[in-house]
Design an enzyme around this catalytic site. Structure first.
Site, PDB file in Angstrom:
ATOM      1  N   SER A  23      20.553 -16.141 -14.240  1.00 55.14           N
ATOM      2  CA  SER A  23      19.407 -15.296 -14.540  1.00 55.14           C
ATOM      3  C   SER A  23      18.169 -15.755 -13.759  1.00 55.14           C
ATOM      4  O   SER A  23      18.190 -15.821 -12.543  1.00 55.14           O
ATOM      5  CB  SER A  23      19.164 -15.286 -16.052  1.00 55.14           C
ATOM      6  OG  SER A  23      18.226 -14.318 -16.432  1.00 55.14           O
ATOM      7  N   HIS A  80      21.866 -10.726 -12.833  1.00 55.89           N
ATOM      8  CA  HIS A  80      21.859  -9.509 -13.665  1.00 55.89           C
ATOM      9  C   HIS A  80      20.435  -8.961 -13.763  1.00 55.89           C
ATOM     10  O   HIS A  80      19.463  -9.676 -13.491  1.00 55.89           O
ATOM     11  CB  HIS A  80      22.418  -9.798 -15.061  1.00 55.89           C
ATOM     12  CG  HIS A  80      21.603 -10.769 -15.859  1.00 55.89           C
ATOM     13  ND1 HIS A  80      20.386 -10.461 -16.417  1.00 55.89           N
ATOM     14  CD2 HIS A  80      21.838 -12.073 -16.193  1.00 55.89           C
ATOM     15  CE1 HIS A  80      19.909 -11.497 -17.056  1.00 55.89           C
ATOM     16  NE2 HIS A  80      20.757 -12.499 -16.930  1.00 55.89           N
TER      17      HIS A  80
END
Length: 245
Positions: free
Chosen positions: A128, A151
């Protein structure tokens, strides 16, 4: 002769006490901040070690049961390292699940703006918002089993379903995408494809990159471990010192 022996014994006792205090301070520094000064390398280079571990904590204080990296600890330390004449380079070890976007970007921007040689090493994972931090150094490594999860931006709590909310999410995502693409070898189109992949994670969208895959797509420079990271950093330090002469 007896006087010489006494002075020698006193010197040895003082040296042992100094070593003990030094080791105690190092242990406390590791315990409190996960940081350490590496200086016993035989090359007279002083390398500051910083670890980014667990969840990156931002303005909200997380549970005491959660392993965290506090950005208010990391930012002042990075500033002091930049100002320190006796620190030659920085090694960043990462094993993070991500966390607060603003805090993570602040750390990444700070690392990227340092004038001293920097090398990052992804160990268990750098997921992330850990991705921008991993690429913020001047050179990056990942171990063969290390993972990186790419993501889209997520948000906890209540979210208002409106165009304004979507635009805000997109603005945050663009900040992350632009930072990553400007600090590593991946282009924006490829990175956005990784963000929007629906075929890899069963309950989410995005991409999991393992070791060599992160290098092949251009996010990380090289597969390697601590030996490789330190070797590269020492070469970068040596090169930077030659330039200053």
């Amino acid at each position: 002769m007896q006087k010489v022996r006494k002075e020698g014994k006193k010197y040895e006792e003082e040296k042992n006490e100094k070593d003990y205090q030094g080791n105690k301070e190092r242990d406390e520094q590791i315990k409190e901040t996960g940081q350490l000064l590496l200086e016993d390398n035989g090359k007279e280079y002083r390398i500051h070690l910083i670890t980014i571990i667990g969840e990156i904590e931002g303005h909200d204080i997380l549970s005491s049961n959660t392993k965290t990296t506090k950005y208010e600890h990391v930012l002042p330390k990075l500033a002091s390292i930049e100002d320190a004449a006796d620190v030659d380079g920085i090694l960043i070890l990462l094993n993070t699940m991500g966390g607060d976007v603003e805090a993570g970007l602040a750390i990444a921007e700070m690392i990227a703006s340092l004038s001293k040689p920097t090398v990052s090493l992804v160990l268990g994972g750098s997921h992330s918002i850990g991705v921008p931090i991993a690429v913020s150094s001047k050179y990056s490594f990942i171990v063969p089993s290390g993972t990186m999860v790419v993501h889209p931006v997520r948000m906890n709590g209540m979210v208002i379903g409106s165009q304004i909310t979507y635009d805000y999410f997109q603005q945050i995502q663009d900040r992350i995408t632009n930072f990553v693409c400007s600090h590593c070898g991946i282009n924006k189109k490829k990175f956005e494809e990784l963000l929007s992949d629906t075929g890899m994670m069963t309950k989410d969208i995005g991409t999991i990159l393992v070791g060599k895959q992160a290098v092949e797509c251009g996010i990380i420079n090289e597969v390697g471990g601590i030996k490789d990271a330190l070797k590269k950093l020492n070469k970068m330090i040596e090169k930077s010192k030659v330039k200053r002469l």
